[in-house]
Motif scaffolding. Sequence first.
Motif, PDB file in Angstrom:
ATOM      1  N   PRO A 127      -3.743   1.064  -2.919  1.00 14.11           N
ATOM      2  CA  PRO A 127      -2.976  -0.149  -3.212  1.00 14.11           C
ATOM      3  C   PRO A 127      -1.924   0.105  -4.290  1.00 14.11           C
ATOM      4  CG  PRO A 127      -5.323  -0.637  -3.138  1.00 14.11           C
ATOM      5  CD  PRO A 127      -5.189   0.855  -3.094  1.00 14.11           C
ATOM      6  N   TYR A 166      -6.030  -2.846   1.592  1.00 16.01           N
ATOM      7  CA  TYR A 166      -5.795  -1.575   2.277  1.00 16.01           C
ATOM      8  C   TYR A 166      -6.928  -1.208   3.213  1.00 16.01           C
ATOM      9  CZ  TYR A 166      -8.877   0.861  -1.101  1.00 16.01           C
ATOM     10  OH  TYR A 166      -9.940   1.286  -1.864  1.00 16.01           O
ATOM     11  N   ILE A 222      -6.211  -2.168   7.059  1.00 14.73           N
ATOM     12  CA  ILE A 222      -5.180  -1.499   7.850  1.00 14.73           C
ATOM     13  C   ILE A 222      -5.780  -0.986   9.164  1.00 14.73           C
ATOM     14  CG2 ILE A 222      -3.574   0.449   7.926  1.00 14.73           C
ATOM     15  CD1 ILE A 222      -3.307   0.265   4.923  1.00 14.73           C
ATOM     16  N   VAL A 256       0.864  -1.187   0.000  1.00 21.00           N
ATOM     17  CA  VAL A 256       0.000   0.000   0.000  1.00 21.00           C
ATOM     18  C   VAL A 256       0.897   1.233   0.000  1.00 21.00           C
ATOM     19  CG1 VAL A 256      -1.805   1.294   1.204  1.00 21.00           C
ATOM     20  CG2 VAL A 256      -1.820  -1.219   1.247  1.00 21.00           C
ATOM     21  N   TYR A 292      -3.531   7.438   0.385  1.00 19.80           N
ATOM     22  CA  TYR A 292      -2.963   6.094   0.252  1.00 19.80           C
ATOM     23  C   TYR A 292      -3.865   5.238  -0.627  1.00 19.80           C
ATOM     24  CZ  TYR A 292      -6.140   4.635   4.105  1.00 19.80           C
ATOM     25  OH  TYR A 292      -7.225   4.375   4.910  1.00 19.80           O
TER      26      TYR A 292
END
Length: 215
Positions: A93, A59, A62, A37, A91
């Motif tokens: 992948p 992701y 997380i 990620v 953020y």
Amino acid sequence: MVFYFKARPDVGDYTIFIGLDKHENEELIKYGFPQDVWFHVDKMSSAHVYVRLQIGQTYEDISEGLLEDCVQLVKANSIQGNKMNNIDVVYTPWFNLKKAPTMDVGQVGFHNSKMVRTVRVENRLNEVVNRLNKTKVERKPDLKAERETVDASERAEKKARLKEKKKREEMERLDREKQSELKSYKGLMVSAKMTSNKQVASTTKSLQELEEDFM
């Protein structure tokens, strides 16, 4: 050169890493893993920070603690972002990163903007950054070789799964044929149990006999 950091132990065994410069970032973009990620300060210059998740995770898996480690490391490695409060970190992948030929070195876009998440970082948390820096390790990995090893392992695993699937399907086919054969045998007339018309006639009373019995 790539810098590796260990996330806080209570969130699990995760490695966070950063490329030394924009040229190293190009290699990380090119040879990333599907479970990586990518993190970056939004609309500002910053390091490209990655976290490698466990196989099967996305992701969206997380945790808050792991996310805090990642965004704090991004902020700390941004000249502008490190001096400011209330910055945004994006953020997504690794496989969502898009690299067009016209882009500058280290520059990336996204295949799908809906897969990009944004988190607000109010301020720098020195205790988090200092803890991460204590785990910092510098290495010069062969990113291409690492990716090729992973790809080869995945191909071998896929081949083994396919082989097992074919074996299972063949066993199921043979079992179906066996069950069908047994069923057909049960429906056959066995000659030892067959009765001829002569035998039926000899054991059946005539109409007159039946009437006499009734009377």
